[in-house]
Scaffold this active site. Structure first.
Site, PDB file in Angstrom:
ATOM      1  CB  THR A  76      -1.221   5.213   1.606  1.00  0.00           C
ATOM      2  OG1 THR A  76      -2.096   5.639   0.559  1.00  0.00           O
ATOM      3  CG2 THR A  76      -1.955   5.260   2.933  1.00  0.00           C
ATOM      4  CG  ASN A 155      -5.758  13.641  -5.512  1.00  0.00           C
ATOM      5  OD1 ASN A 155      -5.321  14.533  -4.782  1.00  0.00           O
ATOM      6  ND2 ASN A 155      -6.806  12.914  -5.182  1.00  0.00           N
ATOM      7  CD  GLN A 183      -2.315  11.902  -9.098  1.00  0.00           C
ATOM      8  OE1 GLN A 183      -2.080  11.784 -10.305  1.00  0.00           O
ATOM      9  NE2 GLN A 183      -3.052  11.022  -8.439  1.00  0.00           N
ATOM     10  CB  SER A 203       2.392   5.951  -5.744  1.00  0.00           C
ATOM     11  OG  SER A 203       1.722   4.721  -5.713  1.00  0.00           O
ATOM     12  CG  HIS A 205      -0.835   2.654  -8.283  1.00  0.00           C
ATOM     13  ND1 HIS A 205      -2.089   3.156  -8.519  1.00  0.00           N
ATOM     14  CD2 HIS A 205      -0.545   2.995  -7.001  1.00  0.00           C
ATOM     15  CE1 HIS A 205      -2.542   3.758  -7.426  1.00  0.00           C
ATOM     16  NE2 HIS A 205      -1.623   3.673  -6.491  1.00  0.00           N
ATOM     17  CB  THR A 244      10.552  -9.876   2.489  1.00  0.00           C
ATOM     18  OG1 THR A 244      10.872 -10.664   3.636  1.00  0.00           O
ATOM     19  CG2 THR A 244      11.214 -10.468   1.251  1.00  0.00           C
ATOM     20  CB  CYS A 336     -18.641   5.895   0.067  1.00  0.00           C
ATOM     21  SG  CYS A 336     -19.429   5.963  -1.524  1.00  0.00           S
TER      22      CYS A 336
END
Ligand code: PLP
Length: 393
Positions: A76, A155, A183, A203, A205, A244, A336
């Site tokens: 992001t 994704n 992805q 990314s 994760h 940092t 949502c």
């Protein structure tokens, strides 16, 4: 959630479990080797050297040079730096950006923000299979087009866009090309030079590293891309991302990239076999269909429409904690927004109606899944879907 309840995790496009080898690599930097990578004492130099290695590991996975990698907190942030940076720096050329209706909200919301600032954004449509039409892309270029941003793999559906052709068109029309490869990186070979990518985000994760670390590739060799800073401060990351450095997260990302490179073909085979087995069995349920192009698709993703069964009810049914069955973690693309639930913008863009979009489930397989788990999932989905259909009939 009860700690003892077994979880079958099939939501690997949302996030992945950290690899034990990655955890081992980052652990020293969370504990004893906690120095700031910018400190000039020997302790700091050790952290700096480890970050340097991670930068090489990340760059090697995508065929970039180490100095083209900017560490960020994730995709992001990388997307925000890239798109807003290009918008600011290439103002003298124009204010027109091209992207696709099925992009991740990180791209769509950044584009919308720029629209509010006076930029013009063209949102390309997709065909029923989720692929863009190159003829449409060709027709939207203008003299003031500065950037084309198209994700590598979606994704929600796993659909892989023809990135090389898109990049070529963008360059022919004098625009930069950016790809959200969140992805794809780690799952399939991605080479920024072969694909003609100027800016790319990834990314940690999503590839079995920890959360909170990612990277932006900013082309410096051949057609150097210049982008200004979004955050101002200590001038870290060549001034493009002050703050940092997240040393443990960066070390984890580097280790995960290196592992992904080594394991890629093995993972493609084993994860692909599990996904195919799962999909073939689930498609035996009446009233089902795959959403998205099945040839140009990530090998780990299966987005399936279960007609007559609400996807939120399926998710709840599969994660029921009142029985002895494992909790099965899958997802849908609905989002949502304030009080209302919106159907997946990806499936709607592919032409599904709202009911169909609200009846679709994404299964995303990872390297820690097993065939035994797939059998449990197949049986549970069959049970849950037939129960739900009986309730509405
Ligand atoms: N782009 C895509 C395609 C994604 O799947 C995601 C994560 O869901 C993102 C961007 C955002 O990534 P991050 O969580 O690293 O900010």
């Amino acid at each position: 959630m009860e700690a003892k309840k077994q979880v079958i995790y099939l939501d690997n496009n949302a996030t992945t479990q950290i690899d034990k080898k990655v955890l081992d690599a980052m652990m020293p930097f969370l504990t004893d080797a906690f120095a700031n990578a910018n400190s000039t004492h020997q302790f700091g130099v050790h952290a700096y050297e480890a970050v340097k290695t991670a930068r090489i590991q990340v760059s090697e996975l995508i065929g970039a040079a180490a100095h083209e990698i900017v560490f960020t907190s994730g995709s992001t942030e990388a997307i925000n730096i890239a798109i807003k940076g290009v918008a600011e720096n290439y103002l003298s050329k124009g204010k027109h950006i091209v992207t696709v209706a099925t992009e991740h909200s990180a791209v769509l919301d950044t584009c919308q923000y720029l629209e509010n600032k006076g930029f013009e954004v063209t949102y390309l449509s997709v065909k029923a299979d989720g692929l863009i039409d190159l003829k449409e892309l060709k027709s939207v270029f203008r003299a003031d087009t500065i950037l084309v941003s198209v994700m590598l793999a979606n994704n929600e559906t796993g659909v892989i866009q023809p990135i090389k052709e898109i990049a070529e068109l963008a360059h022919n029309f004098g625009a930069l090309f950016m790809s959200d490869a969140t992805q794809a990186v780690g799952k399939i070979p991605v080479n920024v030079d072969e694909l003609g990518i100027d800016l790319l985000c990834l990314s940690g994760h999503k590839l079995n590293a920890s959360k909170g670390a990612g990277a932006l590739f900013v082309r410096q060799r051949m057609n150097r891309v210049k982008i200004p800073a979004l955050f101002h401060g200590g001038g870290h990351e060549k001034g493009m991302r002050s703050g940092t450095l997240n040393v443990p997260g960066i070390i984890a990302l580097g280790a995960a990239c290196s592992i992904a490179q080594k394991e890629m073909s093995k993972n493609a085979e084993s994860i692909g076999a599990l996904r195919n087995y799962l999909e073939i069995e689930l498609l035996k349920i009446e009233g089902t269909a795959v959403n998205g192009n099945i040839e140009n698709r990530l090998y780990n993703t299966s987005n399936i429409l279960f007609r007559g069964a609400d996807s939120d009810a399926i998710i709840m049914g599969l994660s029921n904690s009142d029985n002895d069955l494992p909790i099965i973690a899958v997802s849908n693309g609905s989002a949502c927004t304030s009080a209302s639930i919106e159907p997946s913008h990806v499936l709607i863009a592919m032409g599904l109606d709202e009911v169909a979009a609200f009846s679709s489930i994404r299964f995303s397989v990872g390297k820690f899944n097993t065939k035994k788990e797939m059998d449990v999932v197949i049986n549970s989905v069959k049970d849950v879907v037939s129960t739900l259909r009986l309730m509405v009939s």
